[in-house]
Design an enzyme around this catalytic site. Structure first.
Site, PDB file in Angstrom:
ATOM      1  N   GLU A  36       0.834  -1.201   0.000  1.00  0.00           N
ATOM      2  CA  GLU A  36       0.000   0.000   0.000  1.00  0.00           C
ATOM      3  C   GLU A  36       0.870   1.253   0.000  1.00  0.00           C
ATOM      4  O   GLU A  36       1.866   1.334   0.729  1.00  0.00           O
ATOM      5  CB  GLU A  36      -0.881  -0.042   1.243  1.00  0.00           C
ATOM      6  CG  GLU A  36      -2.306   0.266   1.002  1.00  0.00           C
ATOM      7  CD  GLU A  36      -3.029  -0.699   0.077  1.00  0.00           C
ATOM      8  OE1 GLU A  36      -3.115  -0.407  -1.136  1.00  0.00           O
ATOM      9  OE2 GLU A  36      -3.528  -1.726   0.564  1.00  0.00           O
ATOM     10  N   HIS A  37       0.483   2.228  -0.826  1.00  0.00           N
ATOM     11  CA  HIS A  37       1.247   3.476  -1.012  1.00  0.00           C
ATOM     12  C   HIS A  37       2.662   3.164  -1.509  1.00  0.00           C
ATOM     13  O   HIS A  37       3.598   3.915  -1.228  1.00  0.00           O
ATOM     14  CB  HIS A  37       1.278   4.304   0.279  1.00  0.00           C
ATOM     15  CG  HIS A  37      -0.048   4.945   0.585  1.00  0.00           C
ATOM     16  ND1 HIS A  37      -0.278   6.292   0.448  1.00  0.00           N
ATOM     17  CD2 HIS A  37      -1.224   4.407   0.985  1.00  0.00           C
ATOM     18  CE1 HIS A  37      -1.534   6.567   0.789  1.00  0.00           C
ATOM     19  NE2 HIS A  37      -2.129   5.429   1.118  1.00  0.00           N
ATOM     20  N   THR A  38       2.818   2.064  -2.179  1.00  0.00           N
ATOM     21  CA  THR A  38       4.114   1.716  -2.757  1.00  0.00           C
ATOM     22  C   THR A  38       4.140   2.013  -4.253  1.00  0.00           C
ATOM     23  O   THR A  38       5.213   2.198  -4.819  1.00  0.00           O
ATOM     24  CB  THR A  38       4.426   0.219  -2.547  1.00  0.00           C
ATOM     25  OG1 THR A  38       3.260  -0.529  -2.916  1.00  0.00           O
ATOM     26  CG2 THR A  38       4.772  -0.086  -1.106  1.00  0.00           C
TER      27      THR A  38
ATOM     28  N   ALA B 151     -16.047   3.609  -2.462  1.00  0.00           N
ATOM     29  CA  ALA B 151     -15.750   2.693  -1.348  1.00  0.00           C
ATOM     30  C   ALA B 151     -14.306   2.219  -1.387  1.00  0.00           C
ATOM     31  O   ALA B 151     -13.917   1.316  -0.645  1.00  0.00           O
ATOM     32  CB  ALA B 151     -16.708   1.507  -1.377  1.00  0.00           C
TER      33      ALA B 151
ATOM     34  N   LEU C  58     -12.715   0.757  -3.991  1.00  0.00           N
ATOM     35  CA  LEU C  58     -12.545  -0.498  -4.735  1.00  0.00           C
ATOM     36  C   LEU C  58     -12.301  -0.243  -6.218  1.00  0.00           C
ATOM     37  O   LEU C  58     -12.535  -1.112  -7.056  1.00  0.00           O
ATOM     38  CB  LEU C  58     -13.777  -1.386  -4.531  1.00  0.00           C
ATOM     39  CG  LEU C  58     -13.960  -1.815  -3.078  1.00  0.00           C
ATOM     40  CD1 LEU C  58     -15.346  -2.372  -2.843  1.00  0.00           C
ATOM     41  CD2 LEU C  58     -12.902  -2.843  -2.683  1.00  0.00           C
ATOM     42  N   SER C  59     -11.857   0.967  -6.530  1.00  0.00           N
ATOM     43  CA  SER C  59     -11.487   1.325  -7.900  1.00  0.00           C
ATOM     44  C   SER C  59     -12.653   1.323  -8.870  1.00  0.00           C
ATOM     45  O   SER C  59     -12.539   0.832  -9.991  1.00  0.00           O
ATOM     46  CB  SER C  59     -10.427   0.360  -8.434  1.00  0.00           C
ATOM     47  OG  SER C  59      -9.189   0.889  -8.190  1.00  0.00           O
TER      48      SER C  59
ATOM     49  N   SER D 208     -13.561   3.830 -10.361  1.00  0.00           N
ATOM     50  CA  SER D 208     -13.156   4.696 -11.485  1.00  0.00           C
ATOM     51  C   SER D 208     -12.301   3.926 -12.484  1.00  0.00           C
ATOM     52  O   SER D 208     -12.524   4.013 -13.696  1.00  0.00           O
ATOM     53  CB  SER D 208     -12.445   5.950 -10.991  1.00  0.00           C
ATOM     54  OG  SER D 208     -11.309   5.611 -10.233  1.00  0.00           O
TER      55      SER D 208
ATOM     56  N   ASP E 296      -4.199   0.573  -9.844  1.00  0.00           N
ATOM     57  CA  ASP E 296      -5.622   0.294 -10.086  1.00  0.00           C
ATOM     58  C   ASP E 296      -5.923  -0.082 -11.535  1.00  0.00           C
ATOM     59  O   ASP E 296      -6.552  -1.116 -11.778  1.00  0.00           O
ATOM     60  CB  ASP E 296      -6.485   1.481  -9.639  1.00  0.00           C
ATOM     61  CG  ASP E 296      -6.280   1.805  -8.169  1.00  0.00           C
ATOM     62  OD1 ASP E 296      -5.652   0.997  -7.464  1.00  0.00           O
ATOM     63  OD2 ASP E 296      -6.738   2.863  -7.735  1.00  0.00           O
TER      64      ASP E 296
ATOM     65  N   TYR F  89      -3.639  12.113   0.732  1.00  0.00           N
ATOM     66  CA  TYR F  89      -2.927  11.212  -0.188  1.00  0.00           C
ATOM     67  C   TYR F  89      -1.781  11.967  -0.867  1.00  0.00           C
ATOM     68  O   TYR F  89      -0.655  11.494  -0.943  1.00  0.00           O
ATOM     69  CB  TYR F  89      -3.930  10.666  -1.217  1.00  0.00           C
ATOM     70  CG  TYR F  89      -3.358   9.650  -2.187  1.00  0.00           C
ATOM     71  CD1 TYR F  89      -3.359   8.297  -1.892  1.00  0.00           C
ATOM     72  CD2 TYR F  89      -2.812  10.057  -3.404  1.00  0.00           C
ATOM     73  CE1 TYR F  89      -2.845   7.367  -2.785  1.00  0.00           C
ATOM     74  CE2 TYR F  89      -2.294   9.135  -4.304  1.00  0.00           C
ATOM     75  CZ  TYR F  89      -2.314   7.793  -3.990  1.00  0.00           C
ATOM     76  OH  TYR F  89      -1.799   6.883  -4.874  1.00  0.00           O
TER      77      TYR F  89
HETATM   78  C1  GLA Z   1      -5.203   4.477  -4.152  1.00  0.00           C
HETATM   79  C2  GLA Z   1      -4.472   4.756  -5.455  1.00  0.00           C
HETATM   80  C3  GLA Z   1      -3.448   3.668  -5.776  1.00  0.00           C
HETATM   81  C4  GLA Z   1      -2.554   3.365  -4.578  1.00  0.00           C
HETATM   82  C5  GLA Z   1      -3.412   3.157  -3.328  1.00  0.00           C
HETATM   83  C6  GLA Z   1      -2.580   2.970  -2.091  1.00  0.00           C
HETATM   84  O1  GLA Z   1      -6.049   3.372  -4.305  1.00  0.00           O
HETATM   85  O2  GLA Z   1      -5.414   4.839  -6.508  1.00  0.00           O
HETATM   86  O3  GLA Z   1      -2.694   4.051  -6.891  1.00  0.00           O
HETATM   87  O4  GLA Z   1      -1.615   4.379  -4.381  1.00  0.00           O
HETATM   88  O5  GLA Z   1      -4.271   4.240  -3.103  1.00  0.00           O
HETATM   89  O6  GLA Z   1      -1.850   1.796  -2.152  1.00  0.00           O
END
Ligand code: GLA
Length: 371
Positions: A29-31, A118, A120-121, A123, A167, A215
């Protein structure tokens, strides 16, 4: 608006219906904006686009879930962000043009099971399903990796959110039952099967993750930490105990420690998946959550509570906050056949909180089965 009317279809273009899934990240995460490793998988919920090419350059779109019954339209080349859901559609047509790919106008009807907002992408699922439909309709020479890059550009340069590449790649290349190990420096990826003994659990915390500002701040802090260490990105640093990391001022030291240790956890998780070592995966989930809570500081009390309740379930191997943070989903791996009951028990026990009510998203519940 005639997404289902084939009479508007020119001979050279085809009507198309395509879909793409939402995603949940297992680890990493956040990588992705630090050129690191991520390990997402797909969820059963999908977004579908029914598309009919037109003979002119008009785009007319409707969503069954957002503004139902309302048609939005614009001309190709005339895309302008308006802070509404159509920005993602306009972003895609804009991004295709940047890539030098020509399409004609079209009508599109969008339905989605992926919950909006929520974490879960929804978009990326929309962008990828639309790009898939446009690829078929206008015979675009697009392989999946380029398609994901076009979706990413739509989101970062048109919509203006500084997200990483995870994503769109997850929604394009991800598969149910398999983790997608992505190296975001090279964008190379590899499927790693999730052991059949385990099943995926996703609970929406009921806290809407709407802190784009935070973020951006995390991203800036990570970039600043790398810069101070003379590294191109935090990916280049492989040990959080190195003196350069320890010498960073707070909070940069903790941000860097999260990213460096999280990259290592992804690599260990890939091995654990291959070895079927679910106990080790559970430990990695717990360590990742602690790191997001304490070092990255992106958790919330409601999320921590869900993670604690899940981790206390005997049939759950491990649980953690997934995604950008500040709310959003919690992911867990449970013993196959036990996830649904464990998740329902946890949601029941957690109950409603000031900012909403948790709900089970995976396994999908009867009231939200695939349409
Ligand atoms: C969001 C961003 C991703 C990623 C995550 C954290 O979902 O869309 O690109 O940075 O946060 O892991």
């Amino acid at each position: 608006m005639n997404a289902r009317n084939p009479s508007s279809t020119p001979a050279s273009a085809l009507a198309a219906t395509e879909s793409a899934p939402g995603r949940i990240n297992l680890l990493g995460e956040h990588t992705d904006y630090n050129e690191g490793f991520v390990l997402p998988t797909t969820i059963p919920q999908r977004t579908r686009v029914e598309l009919s090419p037109r003979r002119d350059d008009l785009v007319e779109v409707q969503s069954a879930e957002v503004e139902p019954g309302q048609t939005r339209s614009w001309r190709l080349g005339d895309e302008k962000p308006a802070k509404r859901w159509t920005d993602y559609v306009q972003g895609v047509t804009w991004s295709l043009a940047q890539e030098g790919l020509r399409i004609g106008g079209f009508d599109a009807f969008i339905t989605s099971e992926v919950p909006v907002g929520a974490g879960l992408s929804s978009s990326a699922a929309l962008e990828v399903s639309l790009l898939r439909a446009l690829r078929v309709a206008f015979s675009l020479p697009l392989d999946d990796r380029v398609l994901a890059t076009i979706a990413h550009r739509a989101e970062t340069e048109f919509v203006g959110v500084p997200v990483g590449t995870m994503d769109p790649i997850a929604c394009t290349l991800g598969r149910d039952g398999s983790a997608l190990f992505i190296d975001t420096r090279t964008l190379l990826s590899e499927q790693v099967a999730i052991p059949v003994e385990a099943e995926l659990v996703v609970i929406d915390s009921g806290v809407t993750p709407d802190r784009v500002g935070e973020y951006r701040t995390r991203r800036r802090e990570c970039e600043e930490a790398a810069r101070r260490m003379g590294a191109r990105s935090l990916r280049e640093v492989d040990d959080p105990e190195r003196p350069e990391v320890k010498d960073l001022p707070e909070p940069l030291r903790r941000r860097a420690r999260h990213v460096i240790s999280e990259n290592a956890r992804v690599l260990r998780a890939v091995d654990a998946l291959r070895e079927g070592d679910l106990a080790e995966l559970g430990r990695l989930f717990a360590a990742s959550h602690a790191s997001m809570r304490d070092d990255l500081e992106v958790s919330t009390p409601e999320v921590d509570r869900l993670v604690e309740l899940l981790a206390a379930e005997p049939e759950v191997y491990g649980a953690r906050l997934a995604g950008a943070g500040f709310g959003g989903p919690v992911v867990a791996l449970a013993r196959r056949g036990e996830g649904d009951e464990a998740a329902r028990r946890v949601v029941e026990r957690a109950g409603a909180h000031d900012r909403g009510r948790p709900r089970v998203l995976v396994p999908p519940q009867p009231d939200q089965q695939a349409r």
